[in-house]
Write a protein that holds these residues in place. Structure first.
Motif, short mmCIF file in Angstrom:
data_model
loop_
_atom_site.label_atom_id
_atom_site.label_comp_id
_atom_site.label_asym_id
_atom_site.label_seq_id
_atom_site.Cartn_x
_atom_site.Cartn_y
_atom_site.Cartn_z
N PRO A 77 0.83 -1.21 0.00
CA PRO A 77 0.00 0.00 0.00
C PRO A 77 0.87 1.26 0.00
CG PRO A 77 -0.01 -1.02 2.17
CD PRO A 77 0.69 -1.98 1.25
N LEU A 78 0.64 2.14 -0.96
CA LEU A 78 1.43 3.36 -1.06
C LEU A 78 1.35 4.23 0.19
CD1 LEU A 78 3.15 5.38 -2.66
CD2 LEU A 78 1.03 6.25 -3.69
N PRO A 79 0.16 4.42 0.82
CA PRO A 79 0.11 5.27 2.01
C PRO A 79 1.03 4.78 3.13
CG PRO A 79 -2.09 4.91 1.16
CD PRO A 79 -1.19 4.00 0.39
N ALA A 80 1.13 3.46 3.32
CA ALA A 80 2.00 2.93 4.38
C ALA A 80 3.46 3.24 4.07
CB ALA A 80 1.78 1.42 4.52
N TRP A 81 3.85 3.08 2.81
CA TRP A 81 5.23 3.38 2.42
C TRP A 81 5.52 4.86 2.58
CZ3 TRP A 81 7.75 6.28 -1.36
CH2 TRP A 81 9.08 5.94 -1.59
N ALA A 82 4.57 5.71 2.21
CA ALA A 82 4.74 7.15 2.35
C ALA A 82 4.87 7.57 3.81
CB ALA A 82 3.57 7.89 1.69
N ASP A 83 4.10 6.93 4.69
CA ASP A 83 4.20 7.22 6.12
C ASP A 83 5.60 6.90 6.65
OD1 ASP A 83 1.66 8.19 6.44
OD2 ASP A 83 0.80 6.29 7.10
N ALA A 84 6.14 5.77 6.22
CA ALA A 84 7.47 5.38 6.69
C ALA A 84 8.54 6.35 6.19
CB ALA A 84 7.79 3.96 6.22
N LEU A 85 8.35 6.90 5.00
CA LEU A 85 9.38 7.73 4.38
C LEU A 85 9.23 9.22 4.73
CD1 LEU A 85 11.64 6.71 2.48
CD2 LEU A 85 10.43 7.80 0.61
N ALA A 86 8.09 9.62 5.28
CA ALA A 86 7.79 11.05 5.46
C ALA A 86 8.89 11.84 6.18
CB ALA A 86 6.45 11.20 6.16
N ALA A 88 0.74 10.23 8.47
CA ALA A 88 2.07 10.76 8.81
C ALA A 88 2.62 11.59 7.65
CB ALA A 88 3.02 9.62 9.15
N PHE A 89 2.40 11.11 6.43
CA PHE A 89 2.84 11.86 5.26
C PHE A 89 2.06 13.17 5.12
CE2 PHE A 89 2.85 12.90 0.73
CZ PHE A 89 4.21 12.84 0.44
N ALA A 90 0.75 13.12 5.39
CA ALA A 90 -0.07 14.32 5.31
C ALA A 90 0.39 15.35 6.35
CB ALA A 90 -1.54 13.98 5.51
N LEU A 91 0.77 14.88 7.53
CA LEU A 91 1.27 15.79 8.57
C LEU A 91 2.56 16.45 8.11
CD1 LEU A 91 1.20 16.99 11.42
CD2 LEU A 91 2.40 14.93 12.22
N TYR A 92 3.44 15.68 7.50
CA TYR A 92 4.68 16.24 6.97
C TYR A 92 4.38 17.34 5.93
CZ TYR A 92 7.64 16.38 2.82
OH TYR A 92 8.30 16.80 1.68
N VAL A 93 3.47 17.05 5.02
CA VAL A 93 3.14 18.01 3.96
C VAL A 93 2.57 19.29 4.56
CG1 VAL A 93 1.67 18.46 1.96
CG2 VAL A 93 2.80 16.24 2.20
N ALA A 94 1.63 19.15 5.49
CA ALA A 94 0.99 20.32 6.09
C ALA A 94 2.00 21.16 6.87
CB ALA A 94 -0.15 19.88 7.00
N VAL A 131 -1.91 23.42 -0.99
CA VAL A 131 -1.44 22.09 -0.60
C VAL A 131 -1.66 21.85 0.89
CG1 VAL A 131 0.57 20.57 -0.46
CG2 VAL A 131 0.23 21.99 -2.48
N PHE A 132 -1.49 22.89 1.70
CA PHE A 132 -1.74 22.76 3.14
C PHE A 132 -3.19 22.37 3.41
CE2 PHE A 132 -3.47 24.80 6.95
CZ PHE A 132 -2.70 24.21 7.95
N VAL A 133 -4.11 23.06 2.74
CA VAL A 133 -5.54 22.75 2.94
C VAL A 133 -5.84 21.32 2.51
CG1 VAL A 133 -7.87 23.32 2.18
CG2 VAL A 133 -6.25 25.15 2.73
N LEU A 134 -5.31 20.90 1.37
CA LEU A 134 -5.55 19.53 0.89
C LEU A 134 -4.99 18.50 1.87
CD1 LEU A 134 -4.75 19.94 -2.91
CD2 LEU A 134 -7.00 19.75 -1.84
N ALA A 135 -3.81 18.77 2.42
CA ALA A 135 -3.20 17.83 3.37
C ALA A 135 -4.03 17.71 4.64
CB ALA A 135 -1.78 18.27 3.70
N VAL A 136 -4.52 18.84 5.15
CA VAL A 136 -5.34 18.81 6.37
C VAL A 136 -6.66 18.08 6.12
CG1 VAL A 136 -6.61 20.24 8.01
CG2 VAL A 136 -4.29 20.89 7.33
N VAL A 137 -7.29 18.34 4.98
CA VAL A 137 -8.55 17.65 4.65
C VAL A 137 -8.33 16.15 4.57
CG1 VAL A 137 -10.29 17.32 2.85
CG2 VAL A 137 -9.59 19.64 3.50
N TYR A 138 -7.26 15.74 3.91
CA TYR A 138 -6.95 14.31 3.82
C TYR A 138 -6.72 13.72 5.21
CZ TYR A 138 -4.60 9.93 2.81
OH TYR A 138 -4.26 8.60 2.77
N PHE A 139 -5.99 14.42 6.05
CA PHE A 139 -5.69 13.92 7.40
C PHE A 139 -6.98 13.68 8.18
CE2 PHE A 139 -4.55 14.02 11.81
CZ PHE A 139 -3.27 13.51 11.87
#
Length: 348
Positions: free
Chosen positions: A121-130, A206-212, A245-253
């Motif tokens: 799953p891409l989200p899990a990999w992104a969380d590990a790499l964030a 975790a990736f969304a938090l990094y982006v925001a 991008v901040f708004v999109l990251a927060v909405v996703y989170f």
């Protein structure tokens, strides 16, 4: 009176014979290694296999470099396609110019391809790499120091960076926005690591938090820069990008936390996942093991009961024969006594 300042290198390239060694490239390479190293440790802690992060990075990094360069060239096209410009310079990535927005966007496409090939799953990999990506950015920003670019307004602060005269720049001391962003990215990495341990973030949060968090810092740092850039309503383009991008990251989170709370139990198809390595077998495997153990105990008990019944059934005929024989002997012993008593009674 001279003021203190951060000196800039006289050149951003060292020639090893005919081979140029560029500081900007070294900073990017160091950042990639740091991201993969930390991402690998975090991936293993979540139950993944060693080397998986590097395998997927083989796809993500080239896509990210192309995406970062495309974003920079598109948003600053006047530097390459304007009057008196040479469009061939658009391919000279070593001279600087990578847009993090394009790098993350197209890098995610490469990572998605790699994850699909591995069934991950891409989200899990992104969380590990964030947090590793944030540290990679912290390293990469020092490439701007080597190139004497992306500095802020003029200042006489003790930590000002000295810029020498050159094409499209005036000599002086300026805000070292590359340093500000580098320090901010280190803080973002620490924030993501802490939040992930504290709240067990999963499914891309975790990736969304990094982006925001990165967008917050990039917004005010971008506002300080004085290099040429496009403006919308008097605001630099990258500031608007940070806001969107901040708004999109927060909405996703927020939506992810509601729709898919918790963390992935399994991050690789044949490798059960755990929480920071403490549950290496995973919740599903643990539950299956308990059920298997209960079923095994029940089967053993049932087999023992069946064996006991069969043993009793086999033993019953053997045990009944001696009992009948004993009863017959007792009956015969009583019979003579009874006959003798009867004879004596007749004689009387």
């Amino acid at each position: 009176m001279d003021i203190a300042y951060i000196p800039s290198p006289s050149t951003g390239v060292i020639h090893l014979g005919p081979i140029p060694l560029r500081g900007y490239a070294f900073c990017i390479i160091i950042g990639v290694f740091v991201a993969v190293w930390l991402g690998n440790k975090r991936w293993i802690a979540r139950g993944g296999k060693p080397g998986t992060v590097a395998d997927i990075a083989v796809w993500a990094v080239p896509f990210g470099l192309v995406g970062g360069r495309l974003y920079h060239v598109i948003t600053d096209y006047q530097l390459y396609f304007g009057a008196g410009r040479n469009w061939v310079d658009a391919f000279k990535i070593w001279e600087g110019g990578l847009g993090i927005w394009g790098a993350i966007a197209l890098g995610a496409v490469g990572a998605w391809i790699g994850c699909r090939l591995r069934g991950i799953p891409l989200p899990a990999w992104a969380d590990a790499l964030a947090p590793g990506i944030a540290l990679a950015q912290a390293c990469g920003r020092w490439g701007n120091w080597f190139n004497q670019e992306l500095y802020g307004r003029a200042t006489d602060l003790p930590w000002a960076v000295e810029i020498s005269a050159g094409p499209n720049r005036d000599a002086g001391t300026y805000h070292p926005t590359f340093l500000y962003e580098s320090l901010w990215c280190i803080g973002v990495a620490l924030l993501v690591i802490w939040a992930d341990r504290r709240f067990k973030l999963g499914h891309g949060r975790a990736f969304a938090l990094y982006v925001a968090a990165y967008c917050v810092g990039r917004g005010w740092i971008e506002y300080m820069r004085v290099d040429e850039a496009h403006h919308i309503l008097g605001v630099r383009l990258n500031v608007w990008t940070s806001i969107v991008v901040f708004v999109l990251a927060v909405v996703y989170f927020v939506l992810s936390a509601k729709l898919r709370p918790g963390r992935e139990e399994v991050v690789e198809p044949d490798r059960p996942g755990g929480e920071d390595g403490k549950d290496a077998k995973g919740a599903k495997d643990a539950k299956a093991a308990v059920e298997a153990e209960d079923n095994g105990k029940a089967a053993v008990a049932k087999a023992e009961d069946k064996a006991a019944v069969e043993a009793k059934a086999e033993a019953s005929p053997k045990d009944s024969a001696p009992a009948l024989a004993q009863g017959a002997v007792k009956a015969d012993l009583r019979k003579p006594a009874t006959d003798a008593e009867a004879t004596e009674a007749d004689k009387s």
